[in-house]
Design an enzyme around this catalytic site. Structure first.
Site, PDB file in Angstrom:
ATOM      1  N   HIS A  56      94.126 -16.587  13.180  1.00  0.00           N
ATOM      2  CA  HIS A  56      92.681 -16.847  13.292  1.00  0.00           C
ATOM      3  C   HIS A  56      92.378 -18.309  13.008  1.00  0.00           C
ATOM      4  O   HIS A  56      92.415 -18.757  11.862  1.00  0.00           O
ATOM      5  CB  HIS A  56      91.916 -15.949  12.307  1.00  0.00           C
ATOM      6  CG  HIS A  56      90.441 -15.984  12.497  1.00  0.00           C
ATOM      7  ND1 HIS A  56      89.682 -14.843  12.706  1.00  0.00           N
ATOM      8  CD2 HIS A  56      89.556 -17.015  12.536  1.00  0.00           C
ATOM      9  CE1 HIS A  56      88.410 -15.181  12.860  1.00  0.00           C
ATOM     10  NE2 HIS A  56      88.307 -16.506  12.737  1.00  0.00           N
ATOM     11  N   HIS A  58      89.972 -21.867  14.827  1.00  0.00           N
ATOM     12  CA  HIS A  58      89.026 -22.330  15.860  1.00  0.00           C
ATOM     13  C   HIS A  58      89.467 -23.720  16.298  1.00  0.00           C
ATOM     14  O   HIS A  58      89.040 -24.729  15.716  1.00  0.00           O
ATOM     15  CB  HIS A  58      87.603 -22.389  15.288  1.00  0.00           C
ATOM     16  CG  HIS A  58      87.060 -21.056  14.877  1.00  0.00           C
ATOM     17  ND1 HIS A  58      86.081 -20.394  15.598  1.00  0.00           N
ATOM     18  CD2 HIS A  58      87.363 -20.246  13.835  1.00  0.00           C
ATOM     19  CE1 HIS A  58      85.811 -19.228  15.013  1.00  0.00           C
ATOM     20  NE2 HIS A  58      86.568 -19.124  13.922  1.00  0.00           N
ATOM     21  N   GLN A 151      79.847 -17.465  19.680  1.00  0.00           N
ATOM     22  CA  GLN A 151      79.405 -17.944  18.363  1.00  0.00           C
ATOM     23  C   GLN A 151      77.914 -17.688  18.075  1.00  0.00           C
ATOM     24  O   GLN A 151      77.534 -17.331  16.977  1.00  0.00           O
ATOM     25  CB  GLN A 151      79.702 -19.445  18.241  1.00  0.00           C
ATOM     26  CG  GLN A 151      79.215 -20.114  16.972  1.00  0.00           C
ATOM     27  CD  GLN A 151      79.941 -19.673  15.730  1.00  0.00           C
ATOM     28  OE1 GLN A 151      81.057 -20.070  15.468  1.00  0.00           O
ATOM     29  NE2 GLN A 151      79.304 -18.819  14.933  1.00  0.00           N
ATOM     30  N   HIS A 209      84.570 -11.350  14.919  1.00  0.00           N
ATOM     31  CA  HIS A 209      84.086 -11.834  13.626  1.00  0.00           C
ATOM     32  C   HIS A 209      83.124 -10.744  13.155  1.00  0.00           C
ATOM     33  O   HIS A 209      82.017 -10.633  13.690  1.00  0.00           O
ATOM     34  CB  HIS A 209      83.323 -13.151  13.779  1.00  0.00           C
ATOM     35  CG  HIS A 209      84.196 -14.352  13.911  1.00  0.00           C
ATOM     36  ND1 HIS A 209      85.042 -14.547  14.966  1.00  0.00           N
ATOM     37  CD2 HIS A 209      84.329 -15.440  13.093  1.00  0.00           C
ATOM     38  CE1 HIS A 209      85.676 -15.711  14.806  1.00  0.00           C
ATOM     39  NE2 HIS A 209      85.275 -16.267  13.679  1.00  0.00           N
ATOM     40  N   GLU A 212      80.719 -10.940   8.637  1.00  0.00           N
ATOM     41  CA  GLU A 212      81.066 -12.140   7.851  1.00  0.00           C
ATOM     42  C   GLU A 212      79.821 -12.593   7.090  1.00  0.00           C
ATOM     43  O   GLU A 212      79.160 -13.571   7.424  1.00  0.00           O
ATOM     44  CB  GLU A 212      81.580 -13.271   8.760  1.00  0.00           C
ATOM     45  CG  GLU A 212      82.184 -14.434   7.952  1.00  0.00           C
ATOM     46  CD  GLU A 212      82.589 -15.624   8.797  1.00  0.00           C
ATOM     47  OE1 GLU A 212      82.284 -15.641  10.012  1.00  0.00           O
ATOM     48  OE2 GLU A 212      83.189 -16.571   8.232  1.00  0.00           O
ATOM     49  N   ASP A 308      91.458 -19.974   9.584  1.00  0.00           N
ATOM     50  CA  ASP A 308      90.112 -20.048  10.153  1.00  0.00           C
ATOM     51  C   ASP A 308      89.724 -21.461  10.572  1.00  0.00           C
ATOM     52  O   ASP A 308      89.344 -21.697  11.704  1.00  0.00           O
ATOM     53  CB  ASP A 308      89.082 -19.482   9.159  1.00  0.00           C
ATOM     54  CG  ASP A 308      87.823 -18.958   9.846  1.00  0.00           C
ATOM     55  OD1 ASP A 308      87.790 -18.905  11.090  1.00  0.00           O
ATOM     56  OD2 ASP A 308      86.860 -18.594   9.144  1.00  0.00           O
TER      57      ASP A 308
HETATM   58  N1  17E Z   1      82.355 -19.457  13.156  1.00  0.00           N
HETATM   59  C1  17E Z   1      82.025 -18.364  12.424  1.00  0.00           C
HETATM   60  O1  17E Z   1      81.132 -17.581  12.836  1.00  0.00           O
HETATM   61  N2  17E Z   1      82.670 -18.126  11.276  1.00  0.00           N
HETATM   62  C2  17E Z   1      83.617 -18.936  10.842  1.00  0.00           C
HETATM   63  N3  17E Z   1      84.240 -18.661   9.686  1.00  0.00           N
HETATM   64  C3  17E Z   1      83.977 -20.095  11.587  1.00  0.00           C
HETATM   65  C4  17E Z   1      83.315 -20.311  12.757  1.00  0.00           C
HETATM   66  C5  17E Z   1      85.022 -21.036  11.103  1.00  0.00           C
HETATM   67 FE   FE2 Z   2      86.505 -17.570  12.436  1.00  0.00          FE
END
Ligand code: 17E
Ligand code: FE2
Length: 419
Positions: A56, A58, A151, A209, A212, A308
């Site tokens: 994982h 980006h 995103q 995702h 989170e 990440d």
């Molecule tokens: N975008 C997101 O939604 N969550 C993250 N931890 C990162 C990007 C790095």
């Molecule tokens: Fe991520």
């Protein structure tokens, strides 16, 4: 080619590992240390292990921290805001250079398989296009999986779904989602159904995702796992982060775990990222905000660790060293028992390989000859030493090698030390 005087995980004694035509062709135990023949690699009693897997990251956002401004609050949400300021400046050269630099960093630290997210909430899809091209270009050097990651929301961002379908057409390997960031719970749930529907239709993997946030009411994981179960695709589905699970009450978790076990979905926790981004709305006590790695693992559910971020709007440290991530993860999740240490490398090797559905991973006759040499004899000592990756072999060829650091003691100190 062969490697002699090697230690293998969970095995006693030393081994000789033969490689022929890019595959492991023999693994035989040695009765004692041998003097290496000229063409052999001498592991000197150190651990030879399957390559690290970064499940994982980006790559489109890597190395952009502070551009144009820094994330001051340290929240996920400000990270997204800062990234949205950077997005209009993305171009192919910019993404390529940063992605290659980051891949080189990972490779120099023993990684040979990477799953990267690429933001699809950008009408140009430049990140996704550039990373797909790079994946094809670098395929002999590294395995790269690309997640089409919405995103700013699959259903909340204008044309989010159309962009996702374009991303699949361009060649994304994995379908992503971000249900906790959709405008409403209804949209979040609908997005999970859509993600699985697309994955079934286009025969792709899934990595969401998922939840989170510290919000204990963020419960999209149950929707994702149920959809995965009903469509019989759990092992091809990953739930990343699931930090809200840290804040679920135990009664709900006990019911949830039954589903998770049935569904066979995989989990990725990013301990350095989550200890930094989560708990930001707490005063004291402050939640750790990392998902229940210990409990998932004990329940026989597959869970692994990823970084990440490397110097991006969400997290401005990170150095490509998964041993560091592992060290953080074991501390934060309180997996500090002897048995935890003896199996620690699972979280950055075997478990991650399973998450990515990598075939023929591991040191076994007939598998591609991919392996790394570590400082230490077993999981425990490698973890404790936090040393360097000394060698990386891919399809039977050395792709990275470094000499172990030598420490010299100044003579005036030598006299003072009774050694
Ligand atoms: N975008 C997101 O939604 N969550 C993250 N931890 C990162 C990007 C790095
Ligand atoms: Fe991520």
């Amino acid at each position: 080619m062969e490697i002699v005087n090697a230690r293998l995980r969970h095995q006693q004694g030393l081994y000789r590992i033969s490689i022929n035509k890019g595959l492991f062709s023999g693994i035989t135990s040695q009765t004692s240390t041998i003097i290496p023949p000229a063409t052999s690699i001498d592991a000197q009693g150190q651990l030879v292990c399957a390559p690290f897997v970064e499940p994982h990251i980006h790559l489109d956002a890597a190395l952009t921290a502070g551009e144009p401004s820094w994330n001051q609050s340290g929240t996920l949400f400000e990270g997204i805001e800062r990234w949205c300021q950077r997005k209009p400046d993305l171009n192919e050269m910019d993404i390529r250079q940063r992605a290659i630099e980051t891949i080189e960093l990972l490779v120099s630290n023993g990684v040979q398989h990477i799953r990267t997210h690429a933001d699809t909430t950008d009408p140009s899809l430049i990140g996704l296009r550039t990373l797909c091209a790079l994946r094809d270009e670098l395929k002999d050097k590294i395995d790269l999986q690309i997640v089409a990651f919405p995103q700013e929301g699959l259903l909340s961002f204008p044309n989010g779904l159309i962009l996702m379908e374009q991303a699949i057409e361009i060649g994304a390997d994995v379908i992503g989602g971000i249900p906790h960031f959709e405008y409403t719970r209804e949209l979040g749930e609908a997005s999970m159904k859509k993600v699985i529907e697309l994955a079934v239709r286009h025969n792709r993997l899934v990595d969401v995702h998922c939840d989170e946030t510290d919000d204990p009411n963020s419960r999209f994981l149950e929707v994702l796992a149920t959809e995965a179960l009903f469509h019989d695709m759990g092992p091809r589905v990953t739930a990343s982060h699931t930090t809200a699970m840290h804040s679920y009450d135990n009664a709900y978790c006990s019911k949830l775990f039954r589903l998770l076990k049935h569904s066979e979905v995989n989990f990725v926790a990013c301990p350095t990222e989550s200890i930094h981004l989560q708990g930001r709305f707490d005063s004291y006590p402050k939640r750790r905000g990392v998902t229940r790695v210990k409990e998932l693992n004990s329940a026989g559910i597959n869970v692994c660790f990823g970084e990440d971020s490397i110097f991006d709007p969400w997290y401005s440290l990170g150095n490509g060293k998964l041993l560091r991530t592992l060290d953080f993860g074991l501390h934060i999740c309180q997996m500090m028992g002897y048995n935890d240490f003896c199996h620690a490398l699972d979280f950055i090797t075997d478990n991650s390989a399973r998450t990515l559905s990598i075939n023929q991973y591991g040191i076994a006759v007939g598998h591609p000859a991919n392996c790394i040499l570590l400082e230490g004899e077993d999981d425990y000592s490698v973890l404790r030493k936090q040393g360097e990756v000394l060698l990386s072999i891919r399809h039977g060829e050395v792709i990275m090698q470094r000499q172990p650091a030598k420490v010299t003691t100044p003579s005036h100190l030598k006299k003072a030390l009774p050694i």
